[in-house]
Design a protein around this motif. Structure first.
Motif, mmCIF file in Angstrom:
data_model
loop_
_atom_site.group_PDB
_atom_site.id
_atom_site.type_symbol
_atom_site.label_atom_id
_atom_site.label_comp_id
_atom_site.label_asym_id
_atom_site.label_seq_id
_atom_site.Cartn_x
_atom_site.Cartn_y
_atom_site.Cartn_z
ATOM 1 N N ASP A 147 0.904 -1.435 -0.121
ATOM 2 C CA ASP A 147 0.116 0.163 0.006
ATOM 3 C C ASP A 147 0.547 1.259 -0.248
ATOM 4 N N PRO A 148 0.448 2.457 -0.036
ATOM 5 C CA PRO A 148 1.228 3.789 0.304
ATOM 6 C C PRO A 148 1.362 4.147 1.153
ATOM 7 N N GLY A 149 3.012 4.413 1.378
ATOM 8 C CA GLY A 149 3.050 4.457 2.756
ATOM 9 C C GLY A 149 3.914 3.163 3.643
ATOM 10 N N TRP A 209 6.410 -0.441 2.086
ATOM 11 C CA TRP A 209 7.583 -0.414 1.212
ATOM 12 C C TRP A 209 8.199 -2.121 1.631
ATOM 13 N N CYS A 246 6.689 2.968 6.574
ATOM 14 C CA CYS A 246 7.746 3.950 5.953
ATOM 15 C C CYS A 246 8.030 4.813 7.139
ATOM 16 N N PHE A 254 8.465 8.681 2.821
ATOM 17 C CA PHE A 254 7.085 8.200 2.402
ATOM 18 C C PHE A 254 7.670 7.100 0.964
ATOM 19 N N ALA A 260 4.715 7.267 -2.270
ATOM 20 C CA ALA A 260 3.455 8.085 -2.692
ATOM 21 C C ALA A 260 2.431 6.565 -3.186
ATOM 22 N N GLY A 276 1.582 2.694 -4.883
ATOM 23 C CA GLY A 276 1.470 1.558 -3.881
ATOM 24 C C GLY A 276 3.095 0.822 -4.385
ATOM 25 N N CYS A 308 10.938 3.954 0.547
ATOM 26 C CA CYS A 308 10.643 4.897 1.098
ATOM 27 C C CYS A 308 11.264 6.210 0.875
ATOM 28 N N ARG A 310 3.332 4.921 7.723
ATOM 29 C CA ARG A 310 2.273 4.667 6.454
ATOM 30 C C ARG A 310 1.871 5.765 5.438
ATOM 31 N N SER A 343 1.792 8.456 2.954
ATOM 32 C CA SER A 343 2.113 8.368 1.602
ATOM 33 C C SER A 343 2.031 9.928 1.108
#
Length: 181
Positions: A93-95, A97, A109, A114, A116, A118, A123, A136, A138
């Motif tokens: 998901d975004p946020g 890795w 992260c 961050f 941004a 997915g 990060c 998390r 993003s």
């Protein structure tokens, strides 16, 4: 002699029918008796053995997108397989890795960083004047009035890397936990 003959014919027929059975190929199974064909392992599972009675689900961090698999594939960096027997990996998901392949989860992260989009494999650092609390993130937010951020996170990361490089040169790698980041 007549009583022996039918018994011998019976045994011979039994041997002929057993000799005519063919083991299932790898990637296929037969879970019952008297079957005329073998079945492909279902999506998300595999077998690497001949004459299998069952197929095994792909382990965490692995997947099988097609039936009849002989092995499972590892999830790519930036994705994960959180359950056994999945047909595909899920992107981080975004946020979050994941730098390694065959992972069963993604990582949040760290503060000051961050992701941004997915499926991130790393990060990014927040720019000067911006921050994130981690967990998390993003995006980075602007510092509020009366506060600032001068990219100290990036400077700290560069300093830790230099310390690690120097530690390797002088043979202190094993006592520098920052080098493992």
């Amino acid at each position: 002699i007549l009583a022996v003959l039918p018994l011998s014919l019976s045994r011979a027929r039994s041997r002929i029918s057993l000799a005519a059975c063919t083991p299932c190929d790898i990637g296929k199974y037969a879970n019952g008796t008297g079957l005329s064909t073998c079945r492909d392992c279902p999506v998300g599972s595999f077998t690497a053995s001949l004459a299998s009675r069952t197929c095994a689900p792909c382990p965490l961090g692995f997947f099988s997108p097609f039936g009849g698999a002989t092995a499972c594939q590892g999830c790519a960096a930036g994705s994960f397989g959180a359950a056994p027997g999945v047909p595909a990996c899920s992107p981080c998901d975004p946020g979050t890795w994941q730098p390694q392949s065959s992972a069963s989860a993604c990582l949040d992260c760290a503060p000051g960083r961050f992701a941004a989009a997915g499926a991130a494999v790393a990060c990014e650092s927040c720019a000067a004047g911006r921050f994130s609390g981690g967990g998390r993130a993003s995006a980075c937010a602007s510092c509020p009035a009366g506060q600032f951020q001068d990219s100290a996170v990036e400077k700290t990361a560069r300093l830790a890397f230099l310390v690690c490089c120097l530690s390797i040169v002088v043979g202190l790698w094993n006592v520098m936990p920052a080098c493992l980041l």
